[in-house]
Design a protein around this motif. Sequence first.
Motif, mmCIF file in Angstrom:
data_model
loop_
_atom_site.group_PDB
_atom_site.id
_atom_site.type_symbol
_atom_site.label_atom_id
_atom_site.label_comp_id
_atom_site.label_asym_id
_atom_site.label_seq_id
_atom_site.Cartn_x
_atom_site.Cartn_y
_atom_site.Cartn_z
ATOM 1 N N LEU A 99 0.830 -1.212 0.000
ATOM 2 C CA LEU A 99 0.000 0.000 0.000
ATOM 3 C C LEU A 99 0.862 1.258 0.000
ATOM 4 N N GLU A 100 2.057 1.164 0.558
ATOM 5 C CA GLU A 100 2.967 2.310 0.518
ATOM 6 C C GLU A 100 3.313 2.669 -0.930
ATOM 7 N N ILE A 101 3.438 1.655 -1.767
ATOM 8 C CA ILE A 101 3.686 1.883 -3.199
ATOM 9 C C ILE A 101 2.506 2.636 -3.808
ATOM 10 N N VAL A 102 1.304 2.186 -3.481
ATOM 11 C CA VAL A 102 0.090 2.804 -4.035
ATOM 12 C C VAL A 102 -0.001 4.267 -3.631
ATOM 13 N N TRP A 103 0.203 4.543 -2.331
ATOM 14 C CA TRP A 103 0.024 5.940 -1.929
ATOM 15 C C TRP A 103 1.099 6.858 -2.487
ATOM 16 N N ALA A 104 2.310 6.350 -2.633
ATOM 17 C CA ALA A 104 3.362 7.197 -3.205
ATOM 18 C C ALA A 104 3.063 7.529 -4.668
ATOM 19 N N LEU A 105 2.622 6.530 -5.426
ATOM 20 C CA LEU A 105 2.286 6.771 -6.830
ATOM 21 C C LEU A 105 1.054 7.660 -6.961
ATOM 22 N N ALA A 106 0.083 7.475 -6.077
ATOM 23 C CA ALA A 106 -1.119 8.320 -6.116
ATOM 24 C C ALA A 106 -0.766 9.772 -5.830
ATOM 25 N N LEU A 107 0.121 9.986 -4.856
ATOM 26 C CA LEU A 107 0.506 11.367 -4.554
ATOM 27 C C LEU A 107 1.297 11.992 -5.697
ATOM 28 N N LYS A 108 2.053 11.196 -6.422
ATOM 29 C CA LYS A 108 2.746 11.705 -7.609
ATOM 30 C C LYS A 108 1.710 12.191 -8.628
ATOM 31 N N GLN A 109 0.658 11.380 -8.811
ATOM 32 C CA GLN A 109 -0.387 11.742 -9.768
ATOM 33 C C GLN A 109 -1.262 12.899 -9.274
ATOM 34 N N ALA A 110 -1.271 13.142 -7.968
ATOM 35 C CA ALA A 110 -2.077 14.232 -7.404
ATOM 36 C C ALA A 110 -1.500 15.603 -7.743
ATOM 37 N N ARG A 111 -0.248 15.627 -8.173
ATOM 38 C CA ARG A 111 0.415 16.872 -8.568
ATOM 39 C C ARG A 111 0.276 17.966 -7.509
ATOM 40 N N GLY A 112 0.790 17.655 -6.326
ATOM 41 C CA GLY A 112 0.744 18.642 -5.241
ATOM 42 C C GLY A 112 -0.659 18.895 -4.726
ATOM 43 N N PHE A 113 -1.485 17.890 -4.707
ATOM 44 C CA PHE A 113 -2.878 17.940 -4.263
ATOM 45 C C PHE A 113 -3.765 18.773 -5.190
ATOM 46 N N ALA A 114 -3.304 18.998 -6.413
ATOM 47 C CA ALA A 114 -4.111 19.724 -7.392
ATOM 48 C C ALA A 114 -5.211 18.844 -7.983
ATOM 49 N N ARG A 115 -5.007 17.530 -7.938
ATOM 50 C CA ARG A 115 -6.007 16.584 -8.443
ATOM 51 C C ARG A 115 -6.591 15.822 -7.259
ATOM 52 N N LEU A 116 -7.869 16.037 -6.996
ATOM 53 C CA LEU A 116 -8.507 15.536 -5.782
ATOM 54 C C LEU A 116 -8.555 14.009 -5.715
ATOM 55 N N PRO A 153 -6.653 11.415 -7.068
ATOM 56 C CA PRO A 153 -5.398 10.779 -6.647
ATOM 57 C C PRO A 153 -4.958 11.205 -5.243
ATOM 58 N N ALA A 154 -5.228 12.451 -4.869
ATOM 59 C CA ALA A 154 -4.855 12.919 -3.529
ATOM 60 C C ALA A 154 -5.605 12.132 -2.464
ATOM 61 N N LEU A 155 -6.903 11.941 -2.652
ATOM 62 C CA LEU A 155 -7.698 11.181 -1.691
ATOM 63 C C LEU A 155 -7.273 9.717 -1.654
ATOM 64 N N LEU A 156 -6.970 9.154 -2.813
ATOM 65 C CA LEU A 156 -6.475 7.774 -2.854
ATOM 66 C C LEU A 156 -5.165 7.667 -2.086
ATOM 67 N N GLY A 157 -4.271 8.618 -2.291
ATOM 68 C CA GLY A 157 -2.990 8.607 -1.598
ATOM 69 C C GLY A 157 -3.150 8.713 -0.092
ATOM 70 N N ILE A 158 -3.965 9.627 0.353
ATOM 71 C CA ILE A 158 -4.176 9.814 1.791
ATOM 72 C C ILE A 158 -4.830 8.577 2.409
ATOM 73 N N THR A 159 -5.850 8.057 1.743
ATOM 74 C CA THR A 159 -6.559 6.888 2.266
ATOM 75 C C THR A 159 -5.655 5.672 2.370
ATOM 76 N N THR A 160 -4.899 5.394 1.304
ATOM 77 C CA THR A 160 -4.026 4.221 1.351
ATOM 78 C C THR A 160 -2.877 4.421 2.333
ATOM 79 N N ALA A 161 -2.428 5.650 2.525
ATOM 80 C CA ALA A 161 -1.384 5.909 3.523
ATOM 81 C C ALA A 161 -1.908 5.598 4.924
ATOM 82 N N VAL A 162 -3.118 6.024 5.224
ATOM 83 C CA VAL A 162 -3.698 5.759 6.543
ATOM 84 C C VAL A 162 -3.864 4.260 6.755
#
Length: 105
Positions: free
Chosen positions: A12-29, A31-40
């Motif tokens: 899941l750490e892999i998933v959240w890191a890649l999701a945050l990359k795709q979130a582009r600094g939280f500009a894309r909601l 991927p940002a939510l996916l990243g935060i959720t999988t990190a938790v």
Amino acid sequence: MAWVLLVVAGLLEIVWALALKQARGFARLGPALLGITTAVVSFVMLSAALKSLPVGTAYAVWVGIGAAGVALAGILVLGESASPARLGCVALILAGVIGLKLLER
């Protein structure tokens, strides 16, 4: 069961890191939510695994799975460099993770 939790948490750490990359600094909601959720979820699973595994081993394995996985995903999915030196470093990370598992008591 603790090792299963730990491996899934590392994946899941892999998933959240890649999701945050795709979130582009939280500009894309999305991927940002996916990243935060999988990190938790990853942190919760790591915490559960720590109930019965040594913290040094568990944390190193969790980080190692994430680091090697993200590096390989970067190569395979994002077109990052696949130089022999880089692949060798990823192999060293994986060797360390395997070694820690084999030596864990």
